[in-house]
Design an enzyme around this catalytic site. Structure first.
Site, PDB file in Angstrom:
ATOM      1  N   LYS A 117       0.810  -1.218   0.000  1.00  0.00           N
ATOM      2  CA  LYS A 117       0.000   0.000   0.000  1.00  0.00           C
ATOM      3  C   LYS A 117       0.844   1.269   0.000  1.00  0.00           C
ATOM      4  CE  LYS A 117      -4.069  -2.075   2.151  1.00  0.00           C
ATOM      5  NZ  LYS A 117      -3.591  -3.449   2.080  1.00  0.00           N
ATOM      6  N   GLU A 276      -9.238   0.757  -5.548  1.00  0.00           N
ATOM      7  CA  GLU A 276     -10.201   1.203  -4.545  1.00  0.00           C
ATOM      8  C   GLU A 276     -10.062   2.699  -4.289  1.00  0.00           C
ATOM      9  OE1 GLU A 276     -10.249  -1.171  -1.051  1.00  0.00           O
ATOM     10  OE2 GLU A 276     -10.633  -3.025  -2.144  1.00  0.00           O
ATOM     11  N   GLU A 289      -5.989   2.090  -2.587  1.00  0.00           N
ATOM     12  CA  GLU A 289      -5.068   0.987  -2.831  1.00  0.00           C
ATOM     13  C   GLU A 289      -5.496   0.246  -4.085  1.00  0.00           C
ATOM     14  OE1 GLU A 289      -5.355  -1.962   0.241  1.00  0.00           O
ATOM     15  OE2 GLU A 289      -7.505  -1.664   0.446  1.00  0.00           O
TER      16      GLU A 289
END
Length: 669
Positions: A117, A276, A289
């Protein structure tokens, strides 16, 4: 290249899902399983199965060498990782490449870039994708977490760099929560992913969680398949998803899709993946992410696009070009997914384990009204729900031409879904479907916390719902009474009659005085206020579920006879209905209420799990809100806190103890 045999490096419903598509394509399948999954459904469905170790995933499903050994034993030439476990593990993809085995997923570089991430946010920023403000460096300890959180400004989101599925995530609103959240996130991340790196970002208030499905091939073709709204969440774990989003307009959808594709192309992405975003009330969106794998909620995208994502992943892995262009992608109708979890909504959604004594999903396929039901599952009646893995039982999906039709279909399908033997969230899912705010599409990721701030206590029947259940109870009572009369009359050789006047009492409060009679093949329930409700059904004593037509409305209700009452479950309502003669009802009102035992001086284990720590000793004085113990269940840490001030009288267990529900942990003076 041609793929002949796929090993699924996963378990449960996603393993079963991959097997179904592989069979459709004529490809042989291999399942892997731990000791806990020896009799699991995915093992039964696969052509071959290989045992890979003990129940804990860090001794079986995420041990790369054991998966490689299974590949060698079976001669599998491709691996589908599903989601979770090794699906976003670059080392696993590299090991497969070294072994000469096809990885049904993205390239290693994309996994390394987007699976982490922190790295993915930096790359997204470089690609001019809007990102949430935050600290992108790794955080060493809780003190540093507190300093960074303070500099960003509360509230903040503490997240595991290698996280997913809601694991390793905490929201902190102050220094104390940041300190505790850092340690819990770190522990969960290490347990679930073998990677305890943590970062912090600003938590966007009033957010909606909306993600874009992307699909790319090895020939440079990349497209997006619309969005999924995933805002109905609890503890950062998605509960209900839908496609498309009731919030996005065409312009925002296009902008998000194009950014998602640009990011995928920037890292040379191919296969299925998800980008997302957090979207605020003004439709500003921020990159969160990229998940370099198949998402849990992929079925809703498949239902509105008609595209089998698993099939496309397999074809892309085999070197084929995408069979569609962006212009070919059309969103038709609406799809809803409800995640059925083994957790008790009446006990703050704590995990539940045990045997599924009854598991009867609604019938899949196209229904008479044109809607579609789909149920992705990895369990079966008589199977066990283990404490070692994610508590998901099934993903129930419905499709309709409109959002209202899809939601109505979901409500009916949940009514028809029978699960017994464990705690489960079916009643809560039904309550969500019937909630006016959900029906209107006014969603945020705080929906559950805002609408059920004190936890879920069920839905009490009121108005038409109460009258519907009272009418059904009166109908059931008449059927039982007539059956008893028939049996007793046959045995005693003299006739008995069934009275017409009855009192129906729901959940010990609301009462209905009714007159009941059969007429013209239907039962008439007269409520005495010029309201006569007709009821018909094919229900027979002993059946646990039946469809009733009540006043012209068809409803599916779960029926259980409990002592002298009927337990009726419908639309999130769990009602106990006593049907008594007027005289018996009069006497019943005089009976004292039985009180539950006093456990106010005890800390009981709220779920089956393992005690990972005890934070107090005998003789300690504790304050309200103080951590007392931590219990781990289904890969989630649960901190148990003091409800009031007190003194510890007895510590009944030690760290490492495995406890059942309501076993004693601490006793207070």
């Amino acid at each position: 290249m041609t793929i002949r045999k796929i090993l699924i490096a996963n378990r449960g419903e996603i393993a079963c899902r991959v097997i179904k598509t592989a069979k459709k394509l004529g490809i042989a399948t291999v399942a892997v399983y731990s000791d806990a999954d020896r009799d699991a459904l995915h093992v039964k469905m696969a052509d071959e199965a290989v045992h890979i170790g003990p129940p804990p995933s860090n001794q079986s499903y995420i041990v790369i060498d054991r998966i490689i050994d299974a590949i060698r034993q079976t001669g599998a030439d491709a691996v589908h990782p599903g989601y979770g476990f090794l699906s976003e593990n670059a080392a696993f993809a590299q090991a497969l490449e070294k072994e000469g085995v096809i990885f049904i997923g993205p390239p290693v570089k994309a996994i390394e870039a987007m699976g982490d991430k922190i790295t993915s946010k930096k790359l997204a920023a470089e690609a001019e994708v809007s990102t949430v403000p935050g600290h992108m460096g790794l955080i060493e300890d809780a003190d540093e977490a507190v300093r960074i959180a303070g500099s960003i400004g509360y509230p903040v989101m503490i997240k595991a760099s290698a996280g997913g599925g809601g694991k390793g995530m905490r929201i902190a609103w102050n220094d104390a929560e940041a300190r505790e959240g850092f340690q819990s996130s770190r522990n969960e991340a290490k347990s679930s992913f073998g990677d305890d790196r943590i970062f912090i970002e600003k938590f966007v208030t009033q957010p909606r969680h909306i993600e874009i499905q992307v699909l790319g091939d090895r020939h440079g073709n990349t497209l997006y398949l619309g969005e999924r709204e995933c805002s109905i969440q609890r503890r950062n774990q998605k509960v209900v998803e839908e496609a498309p989003s009731p919030f996005l307009d065409a312009a925002t959808r296009k902008a998000m899709g194009e950014q998602a594709v640009a990011l995928a192309k920037a890292v040379g992405y191919f296969s299925a993946g998800t980008v997302e975003f957090i979207v605020d009330g003004d439709r500003n969106f921020y990159f969160l992410e990229m998940n370099t794998r198949l998402q849990v909620e992929h079925p809703v995208t498949e239902l509105v696009t008609g595209i089998d994502l698993v099939e496309e992943m397999i074809r892309v892995a085999a070197g084929e070009k995408l069979r569609m262009t962006q212009d070919d992608v059309k969103l038709e109708g609406w799809a809803i997914e409800s995640r059925l979890y083994a957790e008790d909504p009446y006990r703050n959604f704590l995990p539940s384990i045990g045997r599924l004594t009854r598991y009867q999903p609604p019938e899949e396929g196209r229904q008479d009204d044109g809607t579609v039901i789909r149920n992705d599952t990895g369990v079966f009646e008589g199977g066990e729900i283990s404490m070692y893995y994610d508590p998901m039982i099934a993903k129930l999906c419905t499709w309709g031409e409109t959002r209202e039709a899809a939601v109505d279909a979901m409500s009916a399908a949940l009514d028809d879904f029978e699960v017994e033997g464990i705690g489960h969230n079916l009643p809560f899912l039904s309550a969500v479907m019937e909630h006016p705010r959900f029906r209107e599409g006014r969603l945020t990721t705080a929906f559950i916390a805002e609408e059920w701030p004190d936890g879920f206590a069920g839905v009490e029947p009121h108005g038409d719902e109460a009258r519907t259940l009272a009418a059904v109870a009166a109908f059931l009572n008449l059927r039982v009474q007539k059956r008893n009369v028939l049996i007793s009359g046959t045995l005693a050789n003299h006739p008995r009659t069934v009275g017409k006047e009855w009192i129906v009492r729901l959940n010990g409060t609301g009462e209905f005085a009714v007159s009941v009679r059969d007429e013209g093949g239907k039962t008439l329930v007269d409520f005495g206020d010029d309201a006569v409700v007709t009821v018909s059904s094919g229900w027979l004593p002993g059946r646990s579920h039946a469809h009733f037509t009540v006043g012209g409305r068809r409803v599916g209700i779960k029926v259980e006879v409990v002592n002298s009452a009927f337990r009726l479950r419908w639309r999130g309502i769990d009602a106990k209905a006593h049907v008594r003669s007027p005289r018996v009802a009069e006497l019943a009102r005089l009976m004292p209420e039985k009180l539950p035992p006093d456990t106010s001086k005890m800390l009981l284990c709220p779920m089956p799990g393992v005690v990972t720590s005890i934070a107090v000793e005998e003789g300690d004085d504790v304050q309200e809100g103080q951590p007392l113990a931590t219990v781990e269940a289904m890969k989630m840490e649960n901190v148990l806190r003091a409800e009031r001030r007190g003194t510890v009288k007895k510590v009944a267990v030690e760290p490492g103890a495995s406890l059942a529900v309501d076993e004693l942990i601490l006793e207070f003076e």
